[in-house]
Design an enzyme around this catalytic site. Structure first.
Site, PDB file in Angstrom:
ATOM      1  N   LYS A   1      54.375 103.143  -1.504  1.00 13.17           N
ATOM      2  CA  LYS A   1      55.833 103.172  -1.371  1.00 13.17           C
ATOM      3  C   LYS A   1      56.409 101.793  -1.016  1.00 13.17           C
ATOM      4  CE  LYS A   1      56.063 107.745  -1.845  1.00 13.17           C
ATOM      5  NZ  LYS A   1      54.659 108.220  -1.939  1.00 13.17           N
TER       6      LYS A   1
HETATM    7  C1  LIG Z   1      54.158 109.340  -2.573  1.00  6.25           C
HETATM    8  C2  LIG Z   1      52.698 109.313  -2.753  1.00  6.25           C
HETATM    9  C3  LIG Z   1      52.080 109.861  -3.891  1.00  6.25           C
HETATM   10  C4  LIG Z   1      52.870 110.589  -4.953  1.00  6.25           C
HETATM   11  O1  LIG Z   1      53.730 109.719  -5.659  1.00  6.25           O
HETATM   12  P1  LIG Z   1      54.960 110.334  -6.500  1.00  6.25           P
HETATM   13  O2  LIG Z   1      55.727 109.168  -6.969  1.00  6.25           O
HETATM   14  O3  LIG Z   1      55.723 111.186  -5.528  1.00  6.25           O
HETATM   15  O4  LIG Z   1      54.361 111.140  -7.587  1.00  6.25           O
HETATM   16  C5  LIG Z   1      50.707 109.729  -4.032  1.00  6.25           C
HETATM   17  N1  LIG Z   1      49.965 109.116  -3.084  1.00  6.25           N
HETATM   18  C6  LIG Z   1      50.521 108.590  -1.974  1.00  6.25           C
HETATM   19  C7  LIG Z   1      49.639 107.950  -0.970  1.00  6.25           C
HETATM   20  C8  LIG Z   1      51.893 108.652  -1.769  1.00  6.25           C
HETATM   21  O5  LIG Z   1      52.436 108.122  -0.673  1.00  6.25           O
END
Ligand SMILES: *Cc1c(COP(=O)(O)O)cnc(C)c1O
Length: 500
Positions: free
Chosen positions: A114
């Site tokens: 993120k």
């Molecule tokens: C948010 C997240 C995901 C999923 O990503 P999306 O964009 O919601 O599909 C997978 N792994 C981790 C560690 C995340 O923080």
């Protein structure tokens, strides 16, 4: 002069807006998501792109999408975002273990992917607010399945003219994730646990975004809502960059020739990360299959294999909590493109989803999704993937990345497709010490996450990252907990909207 790229809502109302307005609004007023009116092509030769730094590449890609900002503005935002707050100069290194390439997206300040988008979003929002001259305080309203919350708090804490409110599932995140959020400092930050799951948090936030009377009251108090969730196009576009980056690193290392096809595996929850890969593919990046990897909440696996999206099913709390999602918001964008930009169809599916909990694609639309493959991993399979990869190569992955590894190996066996493959490594194992270590050795089960940092350092040979060190000793500053129905009241209280 480059042609302006404009954005429209997947639900078809409200005409077109520029990137600044799309970023600032977060979600379209009709409840739809903003999509580019035309997906731009990246016409540069791959050999040329392979010479660029991460920052230079980001400037090129972002300039294609955010045409209302100048090159200089984008460059400044990029340089502020992708700086020494990332632990490595490559920002997102590519490593290879056991015939799998891993794109490590977790070297930012909160140890999950993120950070890749949320380190730049505040700068994009600030630019957008200046462009539009709103003069309002921007309130970032965010639902998190665990990782977005902390990354958004890091990005927005102390940013003048902004305030951030994060809702997280009180019993649905890891100890480390929770502690990262409730110890967040900064006068403009608010963190609230909810008695419910991520889908409850997300639907509560979406409802506030599209509540016209709430919007008017905010406006009269000098506030404007925006979103740090992947429903915001300002979050999605920066994620396109690292799919190019992964590919170009393979070229640079000589693992592939420029132009050769590779498969991309993405551990998926809200469908934002994998959708960014699809945009990269649509721009001309030679990606063959996009492999959507789910945990036991396998609604997307069923969707891709049958064309039926059905959220009426048990919700599982897993060791990959950031993927514990049954309503994947960004799928709406893919559906819009796959349905030939037919917003009426999109609206009818989304209405079915809201009212009946299920919708079915007609076969001709389903056929247009054949860039995707899908798989899922049970809890046991996820742990086994952590264990066997570590045994084979000494490389330790977090449970989300492990879901991707399991799904790739199964896909390779079943399809015989042996193209080079990249797995998006979405979090550091330090975010989930208990889950990771107990997958290696059951003696670690049930132990305190924070007590296991030292053990994890031994196993990985990687020292405890500063973002995790001493976390358990930081003072808790956010203690509010509410129910789904109380979310709006909590927001009104924070902003002082009551009684006027
Ligand atoms: C948010 C997240 C995901 C999923 O990503 P999306 O964009 O919601 O599909 C997978 N792994 C981790 C560690 C995340 O923080």
């Amino acid at each position: 002069m480059m042609k302006q790229l404009l954005y429209k809502s997947t639900r078809g109302e409200g005409g077109v807006v520029d990137a600044a307005a799309a970023i600032l609004q977060g979600i379209a007023p009709d409840g739809g998501l903003y999509v580019p009116a035309a997906i731009p092509a990246a016409a540069w030769p791959l050999e040329e792109l392979a010479q660029l730094t991460y920052q230079e590449l980001a400037c090129r890609i972002l300039s294609l999408y955010f045409t209302c900002f100048s090159r200089e503005e984008i460059k400044e935002a990029v340089n502020k975002a992708y700086d020494a707050k990332f632990a490595v100069p490559e920002i997102a290194p590519l490593v290879t273990h056991n015939n799998i390439h891993f794109l490590e997206l977790f070297h930012g300040p909160t140890l999950a992917f993120k950070d890749m988008a949320l380190s730049i979003l505040p700068h994009l929002l600030k630019l957008a607010a200046e462009k539009l001259g709103t003069g309002k305080e921007i309130v970032i309203l965010t639902a998190t399945s665990g990782d977005t919350g902390k990354a958004a708090l890091e990005g927005f804490a102390g940013v003048a003219g902004t305030r951030i409110i994060v809702f997280f599932p009180q019993h649905g995140v890891s100890e480390v994730q929770k502690r990262q959020m409730i110890t967040q400092t900064g006068d403009n930050t608010h963190v609230i646990g909810i008695e419910g799951n991520f889908d409850d948090a997300q639907s509560g936030v979406k409802a506030m975004f599209t509540d016209e009377s709430l919007r008017r009251r905010l406006d009269s108090h000098g506030y404007l809502f925006s979103s740090a969730n992947s429903i915001n196009i300002g979050r999605l576009v920066p994620q396109i960059v690292y799919y190019y980056w992964a590919y170009l690193q393979l070229v640079r290392k000589g693992a592939i020739a420029a132009g050769e096809a590779v498969n991309m595996v993405v551990p998926t929850g809200n469908f934002g990360n994998i959708l960014a890969a699809w945009y990269a593919r649509s721009m001309g990046l030679p990606l063959a299959r996009l492999i959507c990897a789910s945990n036991s909440n396998n609604v997307l696996f069923d969707f891709f294999t049958t064309g039926v999206y059905n959220r009426r099913r048990p919700f599982y709390v897993t060791i990959s909590p950031s993927m514990d999602i049954l309503v994947s918001s960004n799928l709406e964008r893919l559906l819009y493109h796959a349905a030939g930009e037919n917003s009426q169809l999109v609206r009818s599916w989304m209405e079915d989803l809201a009212q009946k909990g299920v919708y079915t694609l007609p076969p001709e639309v389903q056929n247009r999704l054949n860039a995707f493959a899908a798989g899922y991993a049970s809890e046991e399979e996820t742990k086994e993937a952590i264990r066997s990869l570590y045994a084979a190569s000494g490389y330790l992955v977090d449970p989300h990345t492990a879901v991707g590894v399991f799904v790739l190996e199964k896909y390779r066996q079943e399809s015989g497709d042996s193209l080079p493959a990249v797995v998006a490594a979405t979090a550091s194992p330090y975010k989930f010490p208990g889950a990771v270590l107990s997958a290696l050795d059951p003696q670690f089960a049930g132990q305190d996450d924070f007590a296991l940092f030292g053990e994890l350092a031994k196993v990985t040979g990687i020292p405890v990252p500063p973002a995790a060190a001493g976390l358990e000793k930081r003072p808790v500053v956010h203690t509010t907990v509410c129910r789904r129905e109380e979310m709006q009241q909590v927001v009104e209280d924070i902003l002082g909207l009551a009684g006027r």
